[in-house]
Design a protein around this motif. Structure first.
Motif, PDB file in Angstrom:
ATOM      1  N   THR A 173       1.120  -1.300  -0.116  1.00  0.00           N
ATOM      2  CA  THR A 173       0.038  -0.028  -0.119  1.00  0.00           C
ATOM      3  C   THR A 173       0.784   1.332   0.014  1.00  0.00           C
ATOM      4  O   THR A 173       1.799   1.234   0.955  1.00  0.00           O
ATOM      5  CB  THR A 173      -0.908  -0.130   1.332  1.00  0.00           C
ATOM      6  N   VAL A 174       0.741   2.042  -0.877  1.00  0.00           N
ATOM      7  CA  VAL A 174       1.598   3.077  -1.097  1.00  0.00           C
ATOM      8  C   VAL A 174       1.011   4.455  -0.539  1.00  0.00           C
ATOM      9  O   VAL A 174      -0.201   4.804  -0.671  1.00  0.00           O
ATOM     10  CB  VAL A 174       1.665   3.358  -2.731  1.00  0.00           C
ATOM     11  N   PHE A 175       1.799   5.239   0.311  1.00  0.00           N
ATOM     12  CA  PHE A 175       1.456   6.406   0.920  1.00  0.00           C
ATOM     13  C   PHE A 175       2.282   7.696   0.529  1.00  0.00           C
ATOM     14  O   PHE A 175       3.555   7.593   0.172  1.00  0.00           O
ATOM     15  CB  PHE A 175       1.594   6.285   2.276  1.00  0.00           C
ATOM     16  N   SER A 176       1.513   8.745   0.058  1.00  0.00           N
ATOM     17  CA  SER A 176       2.277  10.007  -0.086  1.00  0.00           C
ATOM     18  C   SER A 176       3.106  10.625   0.752  1.00  0.00           C
ATOM     19  O   SER A 176       2.778  10.415   2.072  1.00  0.00           O
ATOM     20  CB  SER A 176       1.076  10.918  -0.627  1.00  0.00           C
ATOM     21  N   PRO A 177       4.240  10.896   0.722  1.00  0.00           N
ATOM     22  CA  PRO A 177       4.954  11.675   1.940  1.00  0.00           C
ATOM     23  C   PRO A 177       4.344  12.963   2.338  1.00  0.00           C
ATOM     24  O   PRO A 177       3.509  13.549   1.759  1.00  0.00           O
ATOM     25  CB  PRO A 177       6.402  11.816   1.149  1.00  0.00           C
ATOM     26  N   PHE A 308      10.177   2.934  -0.317  1.00  0.00           N
ATOM     27  CA  PHE A 308      10.600   2.227   0.729  1.00  0.00           C
ATOM     28  C   PHE A 308       9.462   1.229   1.374  1.00  0.00           C
ATOM     29  O   PHE A 308       8.472   1.786   1.350  1.00  0.00           O
ATOM     30  CB  PHE A 308      11.103   3.160   1.803  1.00  0.00           C
ATOM     31  N   PHE A 309       9.927  -0.088   1.223  1.00  0.00           N
ATOM     32  CA  PHE A 309       8.972  -1.023   1.582  1.00  0.00           C
ATOM     33  C   PHE A 309       9.316  -1.310   3.049  1.00  0.00           C
ATOM     34  O   PHE A 309      10.188  -1.691   3.253  1.00  0.00           O
ATOM     35  CB  PHE A 309       9.196  -2.394   0.676  1.00  0.00           C
ATOM     36  N   ASP A 310       8.363  -1.290   4.037  1.00  0.00           N
ATOM     37  CA  ASP A 310       8.367  -1.849   5.266  1.00  0.00           C
ATOM     38  C   ASP A 310       6.987  -2.570   5.647  1.00  0.00           C
ATOM     39  O   ASP A 310       5.959  -2.362   5.386  1.00  0.00           O
ATOM     40  CB  ASP A 310       8.435  -0.915   6.120  1.00  0.00           C
ATOM     41  N   HIS A 315       7.365   2.596  10.923  1.00  0.00           N
ATOM     42  CA  HIS A 315       8.462   3.052  10.060  1.00  0.00           C
ATOM     43  C   HIS A 315       7.888   3.629   8.992  1.00  0.00           C
ATOM     44  O   HIS A 315       8.567   4.467   8.513  1.00  0.00           O
ATOM     45  CB  HIS A 315       9.106   1.820   9.835  1.00  0.00           C
ATOM     46  N   VAL A 316       6.642   3.307   8.279  1.00  0.00           N
ATOM     47  CA  VAL A 316       6.047   3.928   7.104  1.00  0.00           C
ATOM     48  C   VAL A 316       5.857   5.228   7.520  1.00  0.00           C
ATOM     49  O   VAL A 316       5.890   6.302   6.723  1.00  0.00           O
ATOM     50  CB  VAL A 316       4.855   3.074   6.728  1.00  0.00           C
ATOM     51  N   GLU A 317       5.043   5.657   8.574  1.00  0.00           N
ATOM     52  CA  GLU A 317       4.826   6.755   9.034  1.00  0.00           C
ATOM     53  C   GLU A 317       6.004   7.850   9.043  1.00  0.00           C
ATOM     54  O   GLU A 317       6.133   9.032   8.806  1.00  0.00           O
ATOM     55  CB  GLU A 317       3.991   6.864  10.437  1.00  0.00           C
ATOM     56  N   GLY A 318       7.076   6.920  10.051  1.00  0.00           N
ATOM     57  CA  GLY A 318       8.385   7.990   9.766  1.00  0.00           C
ATOM     58  C   GLY A 318       8.959   8.303   8.701  1.00  0.00           C
ATOM     59  O   GLY A 318       9.522   9.455   8.478  1.00  0.00           O
ATOM     60  N   ALA A 319       8.989   7.231   7.755  1.00  0.00           N
ATOM     61  CA  ALA A 319       9.583   7.660   6.285  1.00  0.00           C
ATOM     62  C   ALA A 319       8.836   8.653   5.778  1.00  0.00           C
ATOM     63  O   ALA A 319       9.254   9.658   5.079  1.00  0.00           O
ATOM     64  CB  ALA A 319       9.568   6.511   5.660  1.00  0.00           C
ATOM     65  N   LYS A 320       7.352   8.765   5.754  1.00  0.00           N
ATOM     66  CA  LYS A 320       6.639   9.755   5.120  1.00  0.00           C
ATOM     67  C   LYS A 320       6.732  10.995   5.672  1.00  0.00           C
ATOM     68  O   LYS A 320       6.837  12.134   4.962  1.00  0.00           O
ATOM     69  CB  LYS A 320       5.136   9.344   5.528  1.00  0.00           C
ATOM     70  N   GLU A 321       7.089  11.152   7.141  1.00  0.00           N
ATOM     71  CA  GLU A 321       7.113  12.521   7.421  1.00  0.00           C
ATOM     72  C   GLU A 321       8.405  13.216   7.030  1.00  0.00           C
ATOM     73  O   GLU A 321       8.730  14.413   6.998  1.00  0.00           O
ATOM     74  CB  GLU A 321       7.162  12.194   9.305  1.00  0.00           C
ATOM     75  N   MET A 322       9.568  12.390   6.551  1.00  0.00           N
ATOM     76  CA  MET A 322      10.676  12.889   6.268  1.00  0.00           C
ATOM     77  C   MET A 322      10.772  12.855   4.793  1.00  0.00           C
ATOM     78  O   MET A 322      11.721  13.266   4.108  1.00  0.00           O
ATOM     79  CB  MET A 322      11.959  12.084   6.614  1.00  0.00           C
ATOM     80  N   GLY A 323       9.708  12.723   4.079  1.00  0.00           N
ATOM     81  CA  GLY A 323       9.383  12.932   2.456  1.00  0.00           C
ATOM     82  C   GLY A 323       9.743  11.808   1.505  1.00  0.00           C
ATOM     83  O   GLY A 323       9.835  12.085   0.394  1.00  0.00           O
ATOM     84  N   VAL A 325       8.329   8.238  -0.007  1.00  0.00           N
ATOM     85  CA  VAL A 325       7.183   7.489  -0.524  1.00  0.00           C
ATOM     86  C   VAL A 325       7.427   5.949   0.014  1.00  0.00           C
ATOM     87  O   VAL A 325       8.429   5.504  -0.243  1.00  0.00           O
ATOM     88  CB  VAL A 325       7.030   7.420  -2.244  1.00  0.00           C
ATOM     89  N   ALA A 326       6.492   5.962   0.932  1.00  0.00           N
ATOM     90  CA  ALA A 326       6.765   4.830   1.787  1.00  0.00           C
ATOM     91  C   ALA A 326       5.421   3.747   1.460  1.00  0.00           C
ATOM     92  O   ALA A 326       4.372   4.193   0.981  1.00  0.00           O
ATOM     93  CB  ALA A 326       6.472   4.874   3.383  1.00  0.00           C
ATOM     94  N   ALA A 327       5.903   2.649   1.530  1.00  0.00           N
ATOM     95  CA  ALA A 327       4.802   1.356   1.056  1.00  0.00           C
ATOM     96  C   ALA A 327       4.651   0.373   2.162  1.00  0.00           C
ATOM     97  O   ALA A 327       5.652  -0.246   2.513  1.00  0.00           O
ATOM     98  CB  ALA A 327       5.066   1.013  -0.337  1.00  0.00           C
TER      99      ALA A 327
END
Length: 350
Positions: A173-177, A308-310, A315-323, A325-327
């Motif tokens: 599931t892909v999330f926008s940063p 980035f896959f997790d 970890h997905v939320e943390g990646a999103k916050e830093m810009g 694209v987390a999946a």
């Protein structure tokens, strides 16, 4: 009369030839390609359209799409990733003109077929090379993924992603940063978590059941026993296959694909098993970052991967916050403990 008819026919032919895309590369055969299936909501932004669908229903939604079909949609979370895939294809075609070892992007959507015109217009607007569509008119498209030889499925709908995982298809599931960060346009960068993404969730089960001390002891005992494969092992394998095509031409340092292992494991106490597992599969990542439980977001901000896959939403939320694209990969024991997963409305056309 005949000369006029001939003239009219020539004009019509010229008109339709002018509409046809110029210099379009040939699509690879599905069985030879690395097929990336992506949903329309992952590839493009459609917040206004989805609001109309939820509040006013299907007919008004389709009407709106038809009225705006000449207005291109804005890029979505997976857009930079798809552009990077196409950049790799360009390099591959230059070096191997006759090879079909290429990425093939398929647009997979449960949208109504009439919406397809706007999607096609948007794809052409951005000069994307997406020739294969799957529009299922409200039904789930998951049943078609295997027929399309899908190697990876990206969607904004977590339920559909879960269905795909259950079918044995690599999916996320892909999330926008939360903020926009510029990514490299000439090199595809893909970052993977290890456990429950590349590897099975065997080790995470130990952590959840017995704690970190038992986990470290377990990993030391079984250091030389490869972990079982996780849902995205096959995708890393596919990336490695393409990387080797560049290495064979002496282009290792110029390779337009770069992979990263970004794991919460500690290097000294549990890192060896992860690296030895990859080695046993004949695989490697270009970089391996062992964070010993530290946040992944700051490192990912430096890497600037296209995706980035997790398996853990933390970890997905943390990646999103830093810009980044987390999946999210909904696989393994961590899903039972998940508390912060974003809940999406089940009423959506994506």
């Amino acid at each position: 009369m005949s000369s006029k008819g001939s003239s009219g026919g020539d004009e019509a032919k010229a008109f339709y030839e002018a509409l046809a895309p110029k210099h379009r590369p040939k699509s690879p055969k599905p069985q030879n390609a690395i097929t990336i299936a992506v949903s329309s909501l992952a590839l493009f932004r459609m917040e206004e359209e989805q609001k109309i669908y939820r509040e006013q229903g299907l007919e008004e939604y389709v009407k709106y799409q038809l009225e705006h079909e000449n207005e291109p949609l804005k890029p979505g979370a997976a857009f930079p990733f798809v552009k990077a895939l196409e950049a790799v294809n360009k390099h591959l075609r230059e070096i191997y003109p006759d090879s079909e070892d290429l990425f093939d992007i398929v647009l997979v959507t449960n949208n109504h077929a009439q919406v397809g015109v706007r999607l096609i217009n948007t794809i052409n607007h951005y000069n994307l090379f997406i020739e294969r569509f799957c529009m299922t008119g409200g039904n789930s498209p998951i049943g078609y993924l295997k027929a399309y030889h899908t190697n990876l499925y990206l969607s904004s709908d977590s339920q559909k992603v879960q269905e795909a995982i259950q079918e044995g298809i690599a999916a996320a599931t892909v999330f926008s940063p939360s903020k926009e960060v510029q990514v490299c346009e000439q090199q595809l960068r893909v970052a993977f978590d290890g456990d429950a993404v590349l590897f099975s969730d065997e080790s995470e089960q130990i952590v959840k059941a017995h704690g970190l001390d038992k986990f470290f002891e377990h990993e030391k005992t079984y250091e030389n026993k490869p972990l079982a494969q996780g849902p995205l092992k096959g995708f890393l394998e596919a990336l490695g296959k393409l990387q080797k095509k560049f290495y064979c031409k002496g282009l290792r340092m110029e390779c337009p694909i770069r992979t990263y292992l970004v794991t919460a494991r500690s290097a000294a106490s549990s890192g060896a098993r992860a690296l030895k597992t990859l080695r046993s599969w004949g695989l490697e990542t270009d970089e391996a970052l062992f964070l010993a439980g530290a946040p992944k977001g700051p490192l990912l901000e430096k890497i600037r991967p296209h995706i980035f896959f997790d398996d853990q939403m933390f970890h997905v939320e943390g990646a999103k916050e830093m810009g980044t694209v987390a999946a999210h990969v909904p696989y393994g024991v961590a899903q039972k403990y998940m508390r912060t997963a974003e809940k999406k409305s089940s009423k959506s056309l994506e």
